[in-house]
Scaffold this active site. Sequence first.
Site, PDB file in Angstrom:
ATOM      1  N   LYS A  43       0.808  -1.234   0.000  1.00 48.33           N
ATOM      2  CA  LYS A  43       0.000   0.000   0.000  1.00 48.33           C
ATOM      3  C   LYS A  43       0.842   1.285   0.000  1.00 48.33           C
ATOM      4  CE  LYS A  43      -3.400  -1.458  -0.556  1.00 48.33           C
ATOM      5  NZ  LYS A  43      -3.722  -2.450  -1.653  1.00 48.33           N
ATOM      6  N   SER A  44       2.062   1.190  -0.531  1.00 47.03           N
ATOM      7  CA  SER A  44       2.961   2.350  -0.528  1.00 47.03           C
ATOM      8  C   SER A  44       3.186   2.947  -1.912  1.00 47.03           C
ATOM      9  CB  SER A  44       4.319   1.939   0.049  1.00 47.03           C
ATOM     10  OG  SER A  44       4.170   1.477   1.369  1.00 47.03           O
ATOM     11  N   GLY A  45       2.558   2.371  -2.953  1.00 44.66           N
ATOM     12  CA  GLY A  45       2.754   2.913  -4.296  1.00 44.66           C
ATOM     13  C   GLY A  45       3.251   1.892  -5.310  1.00 44.66           C
ATOM     14  N   THR A  46       3.049   0.627  -5.009  1.00 46.85           N
ATOM     15  CA  THR A  46       3.488  -0.458  -5.895  1.00 46.85           C
ATOM     16  C   THR A  46       2.842  -0.359  -7.284  1.00 46.85           C
ATOM     17  OG1 THR A  46       3.175  -1.769  -3.883  1.00 46.85           O
ATOM     18  CG2 THR A  46       3.929  -2.953  -5.850  1.00 46.85           C
ATOM     19  N   HIS A  99       7.564  -7.377  -2.120  1.00 45.33           N
ATOM     20  CA  HIS A  99       7.250  -6.754  -0.827  1.00 45.33           C
ATOM     21  C   HIS A  99       8.204  -7.264   0.256  1.00 45.33           C
ATOM     22  CE1 HIS A  99       3.601  -4.794  -2.099  1.00 45.33           C
ATOM     23  NE2 HIS A  99       2.871  -5.883  -2.227  1.00 45.33           N
ATOM     24  N   ARG A 121       5.930   5.395   1.846  1.00 42.94           N
ATOM     25  CA  ARG A 121       4.770   6.278   1.994  1.00 42.94           C
ATOM     26  C   ARG A 121       4.555   6.545   3.480  1.00 42.94           C
ATOM     27  NH1 ARG A 121      -1.394   4.756  -0.149  1.00 42.94           N
ATOM     28  NH2 ARG A 121      -2.205   6.895  -0.096  1.00 42.94           N
ATOM     29  N   SER A 129      -4.854   3.198   3.960  1.00 47.80           N
ATOM     30  CA  SER A 129      -5.079   2.434   2.729  1.00 47.80           C
ATOM     31  C   SER A 129      -5.251   0.951   3.062  1.00 47.80           C
ATOM     32  CB  SER A 129      -3.895   2.649   1.788  1.00 47.80           C
ATOM     33  OG  SER A 129      -4.090   1.966   0.581  1.00 47.80           O
ATOM     34  N   TYR A 184       6.020   8.161  -2.057  1.00 41.81           N
ATOM     35  CA  TYR A 184       4.694   8.371  -2.651  1.00 41.81           C
ATOM     36  C   TYR A 184       4.367   9.871  -2.666  1.00 41.81           C
ATOM     37  CZ  TYR A 184      -0.440   7.699  -2.969  1.00 41.81           C
ATOM     38  OH  TYR A 184      -1.760   7.739  -3.337  1.00 41.81           O
ATOM     39  N   ARG A 248      -8.239   3.580  -4.629  1.00 43.08           N
ATOM     40  CA  ARG A 248      -9.293   4.089  -3.754  1.00 43.08           C
ATOM     41  C   ARG A 248      -9.385   5.610  -3.792  1.00 43.08           C
ATOM     42  NH1 ARG A 248      -9.505   5.681   1.649  1.00 43.08           N
ATOM     43  NH2 ARG A 248      -7.229   5.768   1.491  1.00 43.08           N
TER      44      ARG A 248
HETATM   45  S1  PPS Z   1      -0.328  -3.156  -3.116  1.00 42.87           S
HETATM   46  O1  PPS Z   1      -1.474  -3.984  -2.649  1.00 42.87           O
HETATM   47  O2  PPS Z   1       0.779  -3.224  -2.171  1.00 42.87           O
HETATM   48  O3  PPS Z   1       0.070  -3.484  -4.476  1.00 42.87           O
HETATM   49  O4  PPS Z   1      -0.887  -1.649  -3.082  1.00 42.87           O
HETATM   50  P1  PPS Z   1      -0.091  -0.373  -3.622  1.00 42.87           P
HETATM   51  O5  PPS Z   1      -0.261  -0.275  -5.076  1.00 42.87           O
HETATM   52  O6  PPS Z   1       1.278  -0.330  -3.070  1.00 42.87           O
HETATM   53  O7  PPS Z   1      -0.890   0.800  -2.906  1.00 42.87           O
HETATM   54  C1  PPS Z   1      -2.197   1.150  -3.246  1.00 42.87           C
HETATM   55  C2  PPS Z   1      -2.368   2.630  -2.958  1.00 42.87           C
HETATM   56  O8  PPS Z   1      -1.723   3.385  -4.004  1.00 42.87           O
HETATM   57  C3  PPS Z   1      -2.679   4.244  -4.592  1.00 42.87           C
HETATM   58  N1  PPS Z   1      -2.382   4.509  -6.007  1.00 42.87           N
HETATM   59  C4  PPS Z   1      -2.158   5.747  -6.490  1.00 42.87           C
HETATM   60  N2  PPS Z   1      -2.102   6.953  -5.879  1.00 42.87           N
HETATM   61  C5  PPS Z   1      -1.867   8.039  -6.662  1.00 42.87           C
HETATM   62  N3  PPS Z   1      -1.718   7.982  -8.002  1.00 42.87           N
HETATM   63  C6  PPS Z   1      -1.771   6.801  -8.658  1.00 42.87           C
HETATM   64  N4  PPS Z   1      -1.628   6.766  -9.977  1.00 42.87           N
HETATM   65  C7  PPS Z   1      -1.989   5.605  -7.888  1.00 42.87           C
HETATM   66  N5  PPS Z   1      -2.104   4.286  -8.184  1.00 42.87           N
HETATM   67  C8  PPS Z   1      -2.346   3.640  -7.025  1.00 42.87           C
HETATM   68  C9  PPS Z   1      -3.993   3.495  -4.397  1.00 42.87           C
HETATM   69  O9  PPS Z   1      -5.097   4.325  -4.628  1.00 42.87           O
HETATM   70  C10 PPS Z   1      -3.830   3.050  -2.955  1.00 42.87           C
HETATM   71  O10 PPS Z   1      -3.903   4.122  -2.009  1.00 42.87           O
HETATM   72  P2  PPS Z   1      -5.258   4.626  -1.323  1.00 42.87           P
HETATM   73  O11 PPS Z   1      -4.808   5.604  -0.273  1.00 42.87           O
HETATM   74  O12 PPS Z   1      -5.939   3.428  -0.725  1.00 42.87           O
HETATM   75  O13 PPS Z   1      -6.057   5.281  -2.399  1.00 42.87           O
END
Ligand code: PPS
Length: 285
Positions: A43-46, A99, A121, A129, A184, A248
């Site tokens: 949930k850090s920007g993967t 991860h 993040r 998240s 992030y 989200r």
């Molecule tokens: S995972 O399950 O570890 O793969 O999740 P991960 O992708 O690391 O984290 C998901 C959160 O990243 C947000 N996200 C984004 N934020 C901004 N811009 C873009 N383009 C983007 N893509 C994914 C996603 O919405 C999740 O955060 P939250 O706070 O829940 O919205």
Amino acid sequence: EAELYTEYKGVYLPTHLHPQGSLKYYEEFTFRHDDILIVTYPKSGTTWMQEIVPLVQSGGDLTPVLTVPNWDRVPWLEETRACVLNLEQRASPRLFSTHYHYNMMPASFFTVKPKVIYVMRNPKDVFTSSYHYYGMASFLVQPGTQDQFLQKFLNGKVMFGSWFDHVIGWLNAKDQDRTMYISYEEMIFDLRDSVSKISQFMGKSLDSEVIEKIADHCVFKNMKQNKMSNYSLVPNEFMDRNKSEFLRKGIAGDWKNQLTVSQAEYFDAVYKNQMKDIKYKFVWD
Ligand code: PPS
């Protein structure tokens, strides 16, 4: 709980995504020196990075991200799909995600030294998240009340263990010259500049128009439309979109809408104690 999670090298992993065979596959995996590895605590920007890195690689050609799901495009090496994707046959530079904590990495990582992009993040937003994600994903232990989940999160009793251990381990990693650290929040603040830094790190020199095109494609509202990246291909029984979407909100600072004042203060106190020896200047401090 015992069934949903497997304990591996001291952390919980969701059994459904990481059967024993997959963990074994990764243990024996052979890296190449020019592999590029996206490393994150969940949930850090993967997902965001799984969009940006292939676009930098393709020089802005959207084909890879519009035709291949993110989990095959930049596969997790510990996840169930890695061993069926024929990664040994892929052309260099190969793109992967993980991860894993630093001390969980397989032997080949420490000898071959592939490139690492480590995305961090604000942990209060990671918590927020995660809380929504655990509520919608059927392969994870339900979060319980927010107070209960806060305890689990701060004690590392969640998938991939403690956020603190993860970040501290990777910040203290040896061979830092092969590692790029980015947050992030920096990406939210200036995506174009972040894409530019990522491309420099990957050794790709891109024109400013290409960087702009990539950044534009990767802003939240655009990426949310890409069905190869927004997890809409995953059946609802695994991820219940009526409860929460995977992409989200996509903002920095949503913890302010989630945590009570006393929960945030408690979080900060634990954070301060856990992070006291870390010199790294985080954007959110
Ligand atoms: S995972 O399950 O570890 O793969 O999740 P991960 O992708 O690391 O984290 C998901 C959160 O990243 C947000 N996200 C984004 N934020 C901004 N811009 C873009 N383009 C983007 N893509 C994914 C996603 O919405 C999740 O955060 P939250 O706070 O829940 O919205």
